[in-house]
Design a protein around this motif. Sequence first.
Motif, mmCIF file in Angstrom:
data_model
loop_
_atom_site.group_PDB
_atom_site.id
_atom_site.type_symbol
_atom_site.label_atom_id
_atom_site.label_comp_id
_atom_site.label_asym_id
_atom_site.label_seq_id
_atom_site.Cartn_x
_atom_site.Cartn_y
_atom_site.Cartn_z
ATOM 1 N N ARG A 5 0.815 -1.140 0.194
ATOM 2 C CA ARG A 5 -0.286 0.134 0.128
ATOM 3 C C ARG A 5 0.915 1.438 0.065
ATOM 4 O O ARG A 5 2.041 1.174 0.537
ATOM 5 C CB ARG A 5 -0.965 -0.049 1.169
ATOM 6 N N LEU A 61 -2.342 -3.002 -6.040
ATOM 7 C CA LEU A 61 -2.089 -3.394 -4.569
ATOM 8 C C LEU A 61 -1.060 -4.606 -4.769
ATOM 9 O O LEU A 61 -0.021 -4.806 -3.870
ATOM 10 C CB LEU A 61 -3.323 -4.049 -3.938
ATOM 11 N N GLU A 118 5.478 3.507 1.519
ATOM 12 C CA GLU A 118 4.889 2.215 1.209
ATOM 13 C C GLU A 118 5.070 1.292 2.293
ATOM 14 O O GLU A 118 6.195 1.362 3.265
ATOM 15 C CB GLU A 118 5.741 1.732 -0.068
ATOM 16 N N LYS A 128 -5.195 -5.497 3.167
ATOM 17 C CA LYS A 128 -6.578 -4.933 3.315
ATOM 18 C C LYS A 128 -7.010 -4.699 4.801
ATOM 19 O O LYS A 128 -7.419 -3.577 5.196
ATOM 20 C CB LYS A 128 -7.589 -5.590 2.493
ATOM 21 N N GLU A 139 -4.017 8.008 0.809
ATOM 22 C CA GLU A 139 -3.413 6.625 0.144
ATOM 23 C C GLU A 139 -3.540 6.824 -1.441
ATOM 24 O O GLU A 139 -4.464 7.332 -1.991
ATOM 25 C CB GLU A 139 -4.502 5.598 0.572
ATOM 26 N N THR A 141 -2.485 3.914 -3.340
ATOM 27 C CA THR A 141 -2.370 2.576 -4.055
ATOM 28 C C THR A 141 -3.139 2.498 -5.203
ATOM 29 O O THR A 141 -2.639 1.773 -6.147
ATOM 30 C CB THR A 141 -2.905 1.408 -2.848
#
Length: 166
Positions: A5, A61, A118, A128, A139, A141
């Motif tokens: 992420r 992801l 990261e 998740k 975020e 991602t």
Amino acid sequence: MEIERKFRLERFPEELPQVRRLQVWQGYLYTDPCEVRIRRSREEETGKEQYRLCIKSGGDLARHEVETELTREQFEELCLLLEPGKPLIHKDYRAYDIGDGLLLECSVVDGGAFAYAEVEFPSEAAAKAWRPLAFLGRETTYERGFKMKRYWHDRTLSGEVQTGKG
């Protein structure tokens, strides 16, 4: 498989235990659909250098990643295949222990063009389920335009990023 992420970063998290600091230079030989990049890194403490070739699939992801060591000579030879006159991206990289076997990897790119963080995970489920640290920014991602290969592509030969591109 790389599962990570990504987040915008306003500052290095000095309150966390730092476990590694590097100076990194990287360039891209190819960016679409897979990315092929070369990287040189130097440990701040020891001055030890490492050279790597990395190939990553597309994705956000989770994506497939293959890395291999290079010699300095191989790295320099591959640098000749980069877009002529385009400088390598420079990153001030720091890694921090955030518990549970996870590292927060933070980079300031090209002297402050932007910064990002990261966190790599052992599985998509773990990624998740993880709750971001409070100081992390937005975020990124799943943001298609927020990738290092895009930044490389959008830079001009002078190293500046073209305006109007994401």
